[in-house]
Design a protein around this motif. Structure first.
Motif, short mmCIF file in Angstrom:
data_model
loop_
_atom_site.label_atom_id
_atom_site.label_comp_id
_atom_site.label_asym_id
_atom_site.label_seq_id
_atom_site.Cartn_x
_atom_site.Cartn_y
_atom_site.Cartn_z
N VAL A 14 -25.99 70.12 -99.03
CA VAL A 14 -25.63 70.86 -97.96
C VAL A 14 -26.37 70.59 -96.72
CG1 VAL A 14 -24.80 73.05 -96.97
CG2 VAL A 14 -24.37 72.71 -99.37
N VAL A 15 -27.68 70.58 -97.01
CA VAL A 15 -28.72 70.55 -95.88
C VAL A 15 -28.54 69.17 -95.40
CG1 VAL A 15 -31.16 70.04 -95.41
CG2 VAL A 15 -30.12 72.03 -96.73
N HIS A 16 -28.45 67.87 -96.02
CA HIS A 16 -28.10 66.70 -95.61
C HIS A 16 -26.71 66.57 -94.74
CE1 HIS A 16 -31.68 64.52 -97.21
NE2 HIS A 16 -31.43 64.95 -98.45
N GLY A 17 -25.82 67.37 -95.38
CA GLY A 17 -24.66 67.38 -94.68
C GLY A 17 -24.79 67.75 -93.12
N LEU A 18 -25.46 69.04 -93.06
CA LEU A 18 -25.63 69.65 -91.84
C LEU A 18 -26.41 68.86 -90.78
CD1 LEU A 18 -26.10 73.35 -93.05
CD2 LEU A 18 -24.02 72.43 -92.08
N VAL A 19 -27.24 67.96 -91.32
CA VAL A 19 -27.80 67.28 -90.51
C VAL A 19 -26.96 66.33 -90.09
CG1 VAL A 19 -29.88 65.36 -90.49
CG2 VAL A 19 -30.35 67.38 -91.75
N GLN A 20 -26.32 65.52 -90.79
CA GLN A 20 -25.32 64.47 -90.19
C GLN A 20 -24.28 65.06 -89.18
OE1 GLN A 20 -23.76 63.01 -94.07
NE2 GLN A 20 -25.30 61.96 -94.81
N SER A 21 -23.90 66.39 -89.22
CA SER A 21 -22.82 67.07 -88.58
C SER A 21 -23.70 67.52 -87.29
CB SER A 21 -22.18 67.96 -89.33
OG SER A 21 -23.00 69.03 -89.62
N GLY A 22 -25.13 67.46 -87.15
CA GLY A 22 -25.61 67.82 -86.07
C GLY A 22 -25.60 69.39 -86.02
N HIS A 23 -25.58 70.07 -87.02
CA HIS A 23 -25.72 71.52 -86.95
C HIS A 23 -27.29 71.69 -87.28
CE1 HIS A 23 -21.38 71.60 -88.09
NE2 HIS A 23 -21.55 72.63 -87.57
N LEU A 80 -20.21 72.48 -98.71
CA LEU A 80 -20.80 71.88 -97.40
C LEU A 80 -19.61 72.29 -96.30
CD1 LEU A 80 -22.27 70.51 -95.43
CD2 LEU A 80 -21.52 68.28 -96.51
N PRO A 81 -18.53 71.76 -96.60
CA PRO A 81 -17.19 72.04 -95.43
C PRO A 81 -17.07 73.25 -95.28
CG PRO A 81 -16.35 71.17 -97.31
CD PRO A 81 -17.77 70.82 -97.63
N ARG A 110 -11.78 64.45 -100.82
CA ARG A 110 -12.29 62.69 -101.15
C ARG A 110 -13.21 62.44 -99.98
NH1 ARG A 110 -9.19 59.91 -104.72
NH2 ARG A 110 -7.51 60.96 -105.40
N SER A 111 -13.10 63.04 -98.75
CA SER A 111 -14.20 62.88 -97.78
C SER A 111 -15.59 63.06 -98.02
CB SER A 111 -13.58 63.56 -96.40
OG SER A 111 -13.84 65.01 -96.59
N ILE A 112 -15.71 64.14 -99.23
CA ILE A 112 -17.03 64.70 -99.37
C ILE A 112 -17.67 63.79 -100.79
CG2 ILE A 112 -18.22 66.67 -100.21
CD1 ILE A 112 -15.81 68.22 -99.47
N ARG A 113 -18.72 63.15 -100.41
CA ARG A 113 -19.30 62.28 -101.14
C ARG A 113 -20.74 62.73 -101.47
NH1 ARG A 113 -15.72 60.12 -103.49
NH2 ARG A 113 -17.11 58.69 -104.30
N ALA A 114 -21.50 62.70 -102.64
CA ALA A 114 -22.60 63.17 -102.96
C ALA A 114 -23.57 62.22 -102.46
CB ALA A 114 -22.71 62.95 -104.51
N PRO A 115 -24.94 62.71 -101.98
CA PRO A 115 -25.94 61.73 -101.57
C PRO A 115 -26.27 61.01 -102.48
CG PRO A 115 -26.70 64.12 -101.79
CD PRO A 115 -25.19 64.21 -102.09
N ASP A 116 -27.13 60.04 -102.30
CA ASP A 116 -27.78 59.05 -103.24
C ASP A 116 -28.40 59.62 -104.34
OD1 ASP A 116 -26.96 56.98 -101.71
OD2 ASP A 116 -28.47 56.68 -100.62
N LYS A 117 -29.22 60.50 -104.07
CA LYS A 117 -30.18 61.50 -105.21
C LYS A 117 -29.70 62.84 -105.14
CE LYS A 117 -33.91 59.79 -103.76
NZ LYS A 117 -35.47 59.35 -103.86
#
Length: 391
Positions: free
Chosen positions: A172-181, A239-240, A282-289
């Motif tokens: 979730v943290v990585h997703g919030l970084v990507q979305s600019g939150h 995350l969403p 389907r738009s939600i993908r897991a991070p690499d690790k």
């Protein structure tokens, strides 16, 4: 041509006196050059004090013997009268807010390395003074600006600490970084550090949640993560759904207390279910690790089952240098094909211990049988076998 220059007479007499009273007469020349220091660039150093005399003989062909004599006389003067020190001779340095630290003083400060100081000079992050303007001349740093930079640097929070601080899983943290939150710190304050954020970023998250929250009946709400589990909408949708809360598109309230941020977001199950239709799974993908805790939330599996899922090949771990994390692609593959006993139990209203017997009556067998970390038998199930019962 020398006799056509302004002030040639005074300069000629000064030079004559210096030669006739050599080497003591050199002191008058040095004093005269020092009087004009205020008109030269920089703060202190030989080029500031002596001007062209600091490079005597470099550009106009004096013999080595004359150069040596002039340098020796200059050094003799300084040996008797002392050098100008930072903060004492020039008005620019008498202001306490502009006190300069030498390189040696600066590198002794906690958390400071030679590499970091070199980068500050290179990028001109704070006021830096190179005493003589030459390539290898001594370097000095504005003390107040350096202290402020180091203070802000010490307050940074590594990105991988946010799960502890906020309760949010790392995906979730990585997703919030990507979305600019969440904005990752950049520039001098974060240089040579792992990805980090300023404390204000965490405060902004909570302030935004509060600003977009409403008053809800406490008896009709649950913490967001518990509501996701109880309604079986899928842990990967955390995350969403959290983004919807931030943007005010999912009704929620904020409870008080000292528990992490995620545990204080309260929602109603009916609002959660209504919001899930706006999310593309389907738009939600897991991070690499991913960590075990992240995988547990993402897949809605018991954290004690993860080792067993790795052993039977349904999940994969990264190499040892990756810290024993789980491979994100294997997590997504599992999410697409399989589900956990805990999810089936909640979705079909079975007791967890009776899931296998109940599904056996429907002629459904586990996709994998393995031993959980607590030494109990655990199972994974194929989604396609359960499709007619889960829809």
């Amino acid at each position: 041509q020398i006799f056509q220059l302004d002030g040639w007479h005074e300069n000629f007499m000064l030079a004559a006196r210096a030669v006739m009273d050599w080497p003591n007469g050199m002191g008058a020349v040095v004093e005269l050059m020092r009087e004009g220091a205020g008109s030269r660039a920089g703060y202190y150093g030989l080029r500031k004090e002596l001007g062209p005399l600091a490079d005597f003989g470099v550009d106009y062909g004096a013999t080595p013997q004359v150069v040596a004599e002039v340098n020796a006389a200059t050094k003799s003067f300084y040996a008797s009268n002392g050098r100008t020190k930072p903060g004492t001779s020039y008005e620019a340095l008498e202001n306490a807010h502009s006190r300069l630290l030498s390189y040696r003083e600066a590198v002794r400060k906690p958390g400071v390395t030679p590499t970091y100081l070199t980068s500050i000079v290179k990028h001109n992050d704070i006021e830096v003074v190179q005493a003589d303007g030459a390539k290898h001349a001594p370097v000095f740093f504005n003390e107040s600006e350096l202290n402020q930079l180091l203070k802000e640097r010490s307050e940074l929070r590594p990105l991988d600490r946010l799960p502890v601080i906020t309760g949010l899983p790392m995906f979730v943290v990585h997703g919030l970084v990507q979305s600019g939150h969440i904005c990752v710190a950049k520039g001098a304050v974060a240089r040579f550090r792992s990805a980090s954020v300023r404390p204000s970023e965490i405060e902004k998250l909570e302030a935004r949640l509060r600003a977009n929250g409403i008053e809800l009946d406490a008896h009709n709400t649950k913490p967001l993560l518990k509501a996701i589990r109880d309604t079986c909408v899928g842990g990967k949708n955390l995350l969403p759904l959290f983004r919807l809360c931030l943007d005010g598109d999912l009704q929620h309230s904020m409870s008080e207390g000292s528990v992490p941020l995620l545990s204080r977001i309260m929602v109603r199950e009916e609002d959660l279910i209504a919001s899930i239709s706006r999310i593309s799974d389907r738009s939600i993908r897991a991070p690499d690790k991913m960590s075990r805790r992240d995988v547990s939330i993402y897949l809605d599996v018991d954290v004690d089952d993860i080792i067993g899922l790795v052993q039977v090949g349904l999940l994969k771990t990264t190499p040892a240098e990756g810290g024993g994390m789980l491979v994100g692609k294997s997590v997504d593959d599992f999410a697409e094909k399989y589900t956990s006993t805990h999810y089936v139990a909640r979705r079909l209203k079975f007791a967890t211990r009776s899931v296998r017997k109940s599904l056996a009556r429907l002629c459904i067998e586990p996709a994998a049988i393995f031993q959980s970390a607590n030494r109990t038998e655990a199972y994974a199930w194929r989604k396609k076998d359960l499709a007619r019962y889960l829809t």
